[in-house]
Design a protein around this motif. Structure first.
Motif, PDB file in Angstrom:
ATOM      1  N   LEU A  45       0.886  -1.097  -0.040  1.00  0.00           N
ATOM      2  CA  LEU A  45       0.015  -0.236   0.050  1.00  0.00           C
ATOM      3  C   LEU A  45       0.964   1.264   0.090  1.00  0.00           C
ATOM      4  CD1 LEU A  45      -2.569  -1.307   2.744  1.00  0.00           C
ATOM      5  CD2 LEU A  45      -2.923  -1.133   0.163  1.00  0.00           C
ATOM      6  N   ALA A  46       0.989   1.935  -1.069  1.00  0.00           N
ATOM      7  CA  ALA A  46       1.719   3.124  -1.225  1.00  0.00           C
ATOM      8  C   ALA A  46       1.278   3.886  -2.405  1.00  0.00           C
ATOM      9  CB  ALA A  46       3.257   2.286  -1.549  1.00  0.00           C
ATOM     10  N   SER A  47       2.144   5.130  -2.554  1.00  0.00           N
ATOM     11  CA  SER A  47       1.869   6.132  -3.761  1.00  0.00           C
ATOM     12  C   SER A  47       2.991   6.657  -4.122  1.00  0.00           C
ATOM     13  CB  SER A  47       0.853   7.100  -2.934  1.00  0.00           C
ATOM     14  OG  SER A  47       1.684   7.729  -1.925  1.00  0.00           O
ATOM     15  N   GLY A  48       2.971   7.293  -5.139  1.00  0.00           N
ATOM     16  CA  GLY A  48       4.021   8.223  -5.922  1.00  0.00           C
ATOM     17  C   GLY A  48       5.182   7.232  -6.243  1.00  0.00           C
ATOM     18  N   ASP A  49       6.411   7.468  -6.010  1.00  0.00           N
ATOM     19  CA  ASP A  49       7.641   6.676  -6.633  1.00  0.00           C
ATOM     20  C   ASP A  49       7.402   5.467  -6.031  1.00  0.00           C
ATOM     21  OD1 ASP A  49       8.294   8.981  -7.812  1.00  0.00           O
ATOM     22  OD2 ASP A  49       9.781   9.709  -6.414  1.00  0.00           O
TER      23      ASP A  49
END
Length: 231
Positions: free
Chosen positions: A77-81
């Motif tokens: 669960l992450a965002s961006g790079d």
């Protein structure tokens, strides 16, 4: 049931010593594994702690040198790079808010969850779903981190979490019965040493009370404590 009982009794006769070293135990466990499928070999450690007290909770992680025989399905669960970083490291699924909603909707096709710190506000909504399954990301176990690539690779390589239950016992898998005895012994030793290092400062008396290793449905093989504590 009587047939299974006979098989178990025959296997139990192979355990003919009061205590074994890990090197002695694994060939016996492999021989005693009578099920028709490739069963899991599990370590059970009874500890002299009272888990009701927070300062006597024993938990941690260990990367088993030979893994568990199959790669876990890992989601991040992450965002961006960090999304690309996680994918490049081998994560099975990567996403942000949309994946949180997917899990809320009942999707549970994964065995490990890693999250970046900025996602924890959203991940908090999943506590009732992931918590009971032991899948909630936690900084103490390295599953809440900015270094998602490392976390994914460790889980894929055989990183497992151990945690003492309310009865003071740690149960952990250390491989499959098809593994070479030496590899099972090395995995078990890695787990035991990690549990020894996790001894709480407040633990009184004997820390490790007993260690028993068994395969699924197979008899338990008692381990000589002195042989593993001296390693």
């Amino acid at each position: 049931m009587a047939k299974a009982g006979k098989k178990y009794q025959a296997s139990a006769k192979l355990v003919d010593k009061l205590a074994y070293t890990l090197g002695e135990a694994m060939p016996v466990i492999k021989k005693a594994a009578f099920a028709k499928f490739d069963v899991t070999v599990e370590v059970a450690m009874r500890l002299g702690v009272d888990p009701k007290h927070a300062d006597q909770m024993v938990r941690g992680t260990v990367v088993l040198p030979h893994g568990l025989g199959k790669s876990k399905r890992v989601i991040v669960l992450a965002s961006g790079d960090k999304v690309r970083e996680a994918r490049d490291a081998g994560a099975d699924e990567v996403g942000g808010e949309e994946m949180v909603q997917k899990i809320q909707g009942g999707w549970l096709d994964f065995e490990a969850v890693i999250a970046t710190p900025d996602m924890m506000k959203s991940v908090g909504k999943l506590g009732k779903i992931l918590g009971p399954r032991g899948l909630m990301p936690n900084p103490k176990t390295g599953t809440v981190t900015l270094d998602v690539a490392r976390a994914v690779k460790e889980v894929k390589a055989g990183k497992i979490e151990f945690r003492v239950d309310k009865t003071g016992i740690i149960h952990c898998p250390v491989g499959k019965a098809s593994f070479a005895a030496e590899k099972l012994a090395e995995n078990a030793q890695a787990l035991i040493q990690s549990v020894l290092k996790a001894k709480p400062a407040t633990a009184k008396g004997r820390y490790v009370r007993s260690i028993v290793i068994s395969s699924t449905m197979g008899p338990g093989v008692p381990i000589d404590l002195a042989s593993v504590e001296a390693a």
